[in-house]
Design a protein around this motif. Structure first.
Motif, PDB file in Angstrom:
ATOM      1  N   THR A 199      15.223 -30.177  57.962  1.00  0.00           N
ATOM      2  CA  THR A 199      16.147 -30.250  56.843  1.00  0.00           C
ATOM      3  C   THR A 199      15.520 -29.601  55.619  1.00  0.00           C
TER       4      THR A 199
ATOM      5  N   LEU B 179      18.800 -27.326  62.636  1.00  0.00           N
ATOM      6  CA  LEU B 179      18.490 -26.978  61.262  1.00  0.00           C
ATOM      7  C   LEU B 179      19.654 -27.358  60.375  1.00  0.00           C
ATOM      8  N   ASP B 180      19.385 -27.890  59.204  1.00  0.00           N
ATOM      9  CA  ASP B 180      20.439 -27.966  58.209  1.00  0.00           C
ATOM     10  C   ASP B 180      19.819 -27.962  56.819  1.00  0.00           C
ATOM     11  N   SER B 181      20.673 -27.885  55.843  1.00  0.00           N
ATOM     12  CA  SER B 181      20.165 -27.860  54.476  1.00  0.00           C
ATOM     13  C   SER B 181      21.145 -28.599  53.592  1.00  0.00           C
ATOM     14  N   GLN B 182      20.669 -29.056  52.453  1.00  0.00           N
ATOM     15  CA  GLN B 182      21.542 -29.742  51.518  1.00  0.00           C
ATOM     16  C   GLN B 182      21.020 -29.511  50.110  1.00  0.00           C
TER      17      GLN B 182
ATOM     18  N   ALA C 102      14.579 -41.691  49.308  1.00  0.00           N
ATOM     19  CA  ALA C 102      15.771 -42.540  49.319  1.00  0.00           C
ATOM     20  C   ALA C 102      17.040 -41.701  49.218  1.00  0.00           C
ATOM     21  N   ARG C 103      16.929 -40.560  48.570  1.00  0.00           N
ATOM     22  CA  ARG C 103      18.123 -39.720  48.417  1.00  0.00           C
ATOM     23  C   ARG C 103      18.355 -38.822  49.626  1.00  0.00           C
ATOM     24  N   LEU C 104      17.294 -38.542  50.384  1.00  0.00           N
ATOM     25  CA  LEU C 104      17.427 -37.538  51.445  1.00  0.00           C
ATOM     26  C   LEU C 104      18.434 -37.960  52.495  1.00  0.00           C
ATOM     27  N   GLY C 105      18.501 -39.237  52.744  1.00  0.00           N
ATOM     28  CA  GLY C 105      19.470 -39.705  53.729  1.00  0.00           C
ATOM     29  C   GLY C 105      18.930 -39.517  55.122  1.00  0.00           C
TER      30      GLY C 105
ATOM     31  N   ASN D 269      19.188 -39.034  59.241  1.00  0.00           N
ATOM     32  CA  ASN D 269      20.033 -38.172  60.050  1.00  0.00           C
ATOM     33  C   ASN D 269      21.004 -39.019  60.853  1.00  0.00           C
ATOM     34  N   ALA D 270      22.284 -38.746  60.670  1.00  0.00           N
ATOM     35  CA  ALA D 270      23.288 -39.584  61.321  1.00  0.00           C
ATOM     36  C   ALA D 270      23.495 -39.189  62.764  1.00  0.00           C
ATOM     37  N   ALA D 271      23.181 -37.967  63.097  1.00  0.00           N
ATOM     38  CA  ALA D 271      23.634 -37.468  64.388  1.00  0.00           C
ATOM     39  C   ALA D 271      22.605 -37.602  65.497  1.00  0.00           C
ATOM     40  N   SER D 272      21.348 -37.861  65.186  1.00  0.00           N
ATOM     41  CA  SER D 272      20.373 -37.972  66.265  1.00  0.00           C
ATOM     42  C   SER D 272      19.225 -38.844  65.810  1.00  0.00           C
TER      43      SER D 272
END
Lengths: 577, 562
Positions: free
Chosen positions: B236, B276-279, B315-318, B320-323
């Motif tokens: 991320t 891979l992802d980004s935010q 705490a802000r990064l969150g 990963n919901a998907a895995s």
């Protein structure tokens, strides 16, 4: 945590296409957009209704093959949920308290007490039930809620009541799942993750008002997340994903003893506004002043020259608008604290509302009564009633009666799916025509089932909740509704798509029911074991005695007179008798 | 009297038969019906795994170029040679390295390839001639006079699985084959340690099984830096913008990932799956207040406060919901207008040139200053394009470190080819695969043995069939992985070891092992006491009575005899 400083980087030949610049011309137009809005409506009961709406629009396609996703304003966690579970539409709400339609009128966004979740999946999903189970688990992690208690026993597939609200005209309701948890308690731990989804968090913009100690000290609190694909333009050439976060709260400021009925942002939220979220393209506060054209009922300060009209819930309403992106709104003190002073009050009846209760006595049978009110003076209109009843209330569908004004009212459409014990609930959906100015009563009898001792909730004597009935209807409108959903309009008036000008869509939730089930004494299993063992042991003991004792004829014992005589003879030294 | 004696005997027989029925039918029946279900586990095989004899085999081909051996010597050169090296790591773990060295002379095409002007070109054309399989090496021995290598360098390590080895000057005249081989052997071993595996790497990979002796602090820190082996990783990239009012940031993360990160990940595909992802996160603050340094009119973060930076941001990064794979976080922090420029200082109070740091097994943070764009006439917010080449260079270096691709320092006399566009040489991948296979095998054996121990200790956990199945499949995969390592098939070994680790984790974390619906033994007995006590007391009493009567009878008989 130990950290290391990496002094070296790998040298890359500088890519000339991304130079380090501050030239705005090379900046690509962002494909996402964020809007925030607060509507304040003084209710006739004297309460204050505040409705926050935050909308993030993103022109993207979550269903693309490649897995790389780059998020800017849209929260990453929800984006991952959409693409992993192939979600077409997701609606989730957490509500504390019951919306009193008779006193408060229609809310902008209705929601039942407790938690409600309904999801439309893409038609590429093969195992809908498995995906739904996984999705509820992931969502319960994201929102810190007990959504993991959603299973097949409280999930239904409504056939008509919940149509997709976004684009896509899907009719196959096998891709729809609907579940409510009426017992769910909503509190701070649900609000914090909800606020984290906002681009500005609670650091700037309208979200600074969302302080949990004030929000939960209210008559009604409801927070929701709605995700759906929407059209970008009138022809629907481009689509984008809409994330709408809403929070509705009703403050009861009409407390006796306070004397003056006065209300301000600071009194409600213990905060004032100082700036808009810098990422928002629009940031506005609307105050409903329709019932107060000359300021005879209440006065608002500071006054604003901006007025706006919007078609909402079949009515044309007038609003004072405060645009937070304009510096002038905040005045010289650099902070905005709206103030309303009440002068008088009156009452307006909503066109459609519903009630529900359980009748009957004893712990064996009962009757569910659902009342639907049509308060329109001369128009009748059809409503869809959806009832999802847990399997442990066994509905007797032959006792179903629908009556209006004392006469039998035959529903034109009934969809009934019987329950299976421990597998799925009852689902009852019907289309009923409500005559003008009438009350329609739907009654059905049920029998209470006995649960297994591990199936009882931790506090079984409190009772078992049955989720709200849902009444969906197209209600005749007084004014012509705006059918163009892409035109610029306030967020609160644009949630339910409007297909025709003469009516508007309303969804009403009834109260959840609290039903007592026959509750056993929970030390019973141990008692049963003890009792059975004792009975077995007693029986066995006598049998054992009979089998092992040797029997012989015994001489009958001498009578009392003879024994006394013998004692005397013994004392005298004479041989006994 | 006789009838009463018969009656007494009948009673005794009845008591005895009831006792027999209770002991032979009742107790087993009760035992069977109150027993918990426990599926069969391959305990003996698991115990075998606890004692691990791991053998790693590497194939090396040594190719003599023209001018290194004479035709007579060529005939005497053995075709193959096997060398073994044994190490005992601790009482349960032993390691054996087997190098299978094959000797041959270069083909004409290879000779042509070696005639290229530079070592890099020779490396490329040798690669096009033949591709050596994963885990094997080819060492070309070139004559001392060769111009491929600079004067002071003896070994060239290419981007693929080939190395060029210059023969020493003292070997020019009067040499026998034995002398030549003896001269080559230590140097080939050195090449092997750089290009395939070294003992330190392998023992570090065994750290899950074996407690490392507290020796070299630096090497422990090195081995702790990389992420644990996992079948997948989430990467991320987060852009932290604490001040959206003063700057609007634009980063072309999509293009940068395609250009810089994706080639590396494609290459690493056999080791793990990557997503891979980004935010972009707004109003994300660092946990510490940087200090203002008036001498350089800049804000500084010194090295001991860096540790406090991460937690508030995290705490802000969150999650990963998907895995549930481990997440590698790469944060690009653009300081707000009031705290810029911001520089990171190292232990010696020197500015770090890359302005970045990383945290082991977590990710990396880079500070990117944009204060040059705040001109007095500029309208806030300022639009800023981020130079992704600069950022990705740092993140790529951190990614290599965190994934355990060690850029091992070359021994003197070694020349390494710069890593190409993929950011990873073939032999570096092999090195990673060796240590990952060993690590997977070590982790999976530890998991399986501790699960077996746990199930053995707590006797009333239900073992369902699916758990037994997972355990068996983990054991089978482990045995296969060990066998493949022994045979030198690195690719298969890694594949099997991954399967083993997944099956073992699934068995270990199965929710049915945590289920509360089993009773401890003492409670089971307590519940049945109301049945047992009234039943057993008469049986016991009558048995006692029978025994005492029998004894009395014998005594009477004895007395009569006397």
């Amino acid at each position: 945590m130990k950290v290391h400083i990496s002094a070296t980087g790998i040298h890359m030949e500088a890519d000339t296409s991304t130079p380090e610049t501050a030239v705005p011309s090379s900046v690509p137009q962002p494909k996402d957009d964020f809007q925030e809005e607060l509507v304040i409506r003084p209710l006739h009961s004297g309460d204050i209704y505040a409705s926050f709406q935050f909308r993030t629009l993103w022109e993207t396609d979550f269903m693309r093959g490649n897995k790389v996703s780059h998020y800017r304003l849209f929260p990453k966690s929800l984006g991952q949920v959409i693409s992993k579970f192939s979600v077409r539409e997701l609606h989730i709400s957490f509500t504390q308290g019951y919306w009193r339609t008779m006193q408060w009128g229609q809310p902008f966004l209705p929601s039942p007490p407790g938690a409600e979740l309904w999801v439309w999946f893409q038609d590429s999903v093969t195992d809908v039930d498995g995906t739904w189970k996984e999705l509820t688990n992931v969502l319960s992690g994201i929102f810190c809620a007990s959504l993991n208690f959603i299973d097949s026993t409280n999930t239904v597939q409504p056939s008509a009541s919940f149509k997709p609200l976004g684009i896509g005209n899907v009719t196959d309701h096998s891709f729809l799942r609907y579940a409510t948890l009426p017992r769910e308690i909503v509190c701070t731990e649900n609000l914090t993750p909800w606020k984290k989804l906002l681009p500005c968090g609670s650091k700037a913009g309208l979200a600074v008002l969302l302080k949990s100690e004030k929000l939960f000290h209210s008559s009604f609190h409801s927070q929701a997340v709605h995700i759906r694909p929407v059209c970008q333009d009138w022809q629907c050439k481009t689509t984008s994903w809409e994330l709408r976060q809403t929070l509705n709260v009703v403050f009861d400021l009409h407390t006796p003893g306070q004397g003056k009925r006065e209300w301000s942002l600071f009194k409600m939220f213990s905060r004032t506004l100082t700036e808009a979220c810098p990422l928002a393209s629009s940031s506005k506060i609307y105050i409903d002043i329709t019932d107060n054209p000359q300021g005879e009922q209440f006065e608002v300060s500071p006054a604003t020259p901006l007025l706006s009209q919007a078609m909402v819930l079949g009515d044309r309403r007038t609003f004072s608008v405060y645009d937070l992106t304009q510096q002038i709104t905040f005045g010289t003190v650099r902070s905005l604290n709206l103030l309303i002073r009440w002068k008088s009050r009156d009452m307006l009846r909503p066109l459609l509302h519903g009630e529900r209760y359980v009748a009957g006595y004893g712990l064996q049978t009962g009757e569910i009564h659902t009342l639907m009110y049509n308060n329109h003076p001369y128009r009748s209109f059809p409503v869809l009633l959806l009832d999802s009843v847990p399997w442990y209330l066994r509905l007797y569908i032959h006792t179903l009666t629908v009556a209006s004004k004392g006469k039998d009212n035959k529903p034109s459409y009934i969809h009934y799916q019987p329950s299976k014990d421990r597998v799925r609930p009852h689902l009852l959906e019907m289309l009923v025509q409500l005559p003008p100015n009438s009350v329609t009563e739907v009654t059905v009898q049920f029998e209470r089932a006995l649960l297994k001792w591990t199936e009882y909730t931790p506090d079984p004597n409190h009772g078992f909740y049955v989720g709200s009935s849902v009444i969906s209807s197209l209600v005749p409108s007084i004014v012509a509704m705006d059918t163009n959903s892409t035109r610029e309009q306030p967020l609160f008036s644009s949630f339910f798509p409007c297909k025709e000008e003469s009516s508007y869509f309303v969804r009403v939730y009834t109260e959840p029911l609290l039903v007592n089930l026959p509750t056993p004494d929970f030390s019973m299993p141990y008692n049963v074991i003890c009792l059975t063992c004792t009975v077995v042991a007693v029986g066995y003991g006598s049998l054992y005695n009979l089998l092992t004792r040797s029997f012989q004829i015994d001489e009958p014992s001498p009578g009392l007179a003879k024994r006394i005589a013998n004692i005397i003879r013994k004392m005298r030294g004479v041989p006994p008798l | 009297m006789a009838t009463s004696e018969v009656e007494r005997r009948r009673g005794q027989l009845a008591a005895l038969s009831i006792a027999a029925v209770v002991i032979m039918v009742g107790v087993p029946l009760w035992w069977r019906t109150t027993e918990t279900y426990r599926a069969w586990l391959p305990v003996s095989q698991i115990n075998e795994l606890a004692n691990m004899q791991l053998q790693l085999s590497a194939d090396v081909e040594v190719v003599f170029a023209r001018g290194t051996v004479t035709p007579e010597q060529q005939k005497k050169v053995p075709l193959t040679q096997t060398q073994d090296e044994e190490h005992t790591v601790d009482e349960n773990t032993a390691l054996r390295y087997r190098y299978e060295i094959r000797y041959r002379t270069a083909t004409i095409m290879e000779e042509d390839a070696l005639d290229q002007p530079t070592a890099a070109e020779a490396d490329l054309s040798l690669h096009t001639l033949s591709e050596s399989p994963c885990g094997s090496l080819v060492v070309y021995v070139i004559p001392e006079s060769s111009s491929l290598l600079p004067e002071d360098m003896d070994v060239y390590i290419g981007q693929r699985r080939t190395a060029l080895l210059r023969i020493g000057a003292q070997m020019r005249v009067g040499r026998t084959v034995e002398q030549l081989l003896a001269h080559l052997e230590p140097r080939i071993k050195q090449v092997l340690q750089v290009m395939s595996f070294s003992h330190t790497d392998i023992t570090a990979a065994l750290s899950d099984r074996v407690r490392l002796s507290p020796g070299n602090k630096e090497s422990i820190a090195d081995s702790m830096r990389a992420f644990k082996s996992s079948p997948g990783y989430e990467i991320t990239f987060s852009l932290l913008n604490p001040d959206p009012k003063s700057h609007r940031l634009h980063w072309d993360i999509e293009g940068a990932v395609q250009t810089y990160i994706q080639p590396l990940l494609t290459k690493l595909a056999p080791v793990a799956n990557f997503s891979l992802d980004s935010q972009t996160l707004y109003y994300a603050m660092l946990g510490v207040n940087p200090r203002f340094d008036s001498s350089s009119s800049a804000y500084t973060l010194n090295s001991d406060s860096l540790a406090h930076v991460i937690n508030p941001v995290e705490a802000r990064l969150g999650s990963n919901a998907a895995s549930s794979n481990p997440v590698l976080n790469f944060l690009l922090y653009v300081p707000d207008a009031h705290h810029s420029p911001l520089y990171i200082h190292d232990n010696k109070k020197q500015e770090v040139p890359s302005n970045a740091f990383h945290s082991p097994r977590w990710g990396g943070i880079m500070v990117y200053n944009v204060n040059g764009f705040y001109r007095p006439e500029a309208v806030l917010p300022v639009d800023i394009n981020i130079n992704m080449a600069k950022v990705m260079g740092v993140f790529l270096a951190q990614l290599r470190l965190l994934l355990g691709v060690q850029s091992s320092t070359a021994p003197p006399g070694f020349l390494m080819a710069p890593c190409g566009s993929t950011g990873l040489a073939d032999w570096e991948l092999d090195r990673l695969m060796w240590s990952r296979s060993v690590e997977n095998v070590a982790t999976a054996t530890t998991t399986i043995t501790s699960l077996a121990q746990l199930l053995d200790q707590i006797g009333n956990i239900v073992i369902n069939d699916n758990i037994a199945e997972q355990v068996s499949s983990a054991v089978t995969s482990l045995q296969l992985a060990v066998a493949e390592l022994e045979a030198g098939n690195l690719g298969f070994a890694l594949q099997y070891s991954k399967e083993a680790i997944m099956a073992s984790e699934r068995a270990f974390f199965d929710p049915s092992l945590l289920h509360l619906l089993y009773f401890p033994d003492d409670q089971k007995f307590a519940i049945y006491i109301p049945l047992f006590l009234p039943m057993c007391v008469p049986i016991l009493l009558s048995l006692l009575k029978i025994v005492s009567e029998a004894r009395q009878k014998r005594r009477e008989k004895q007395a009569k005899k006397d």
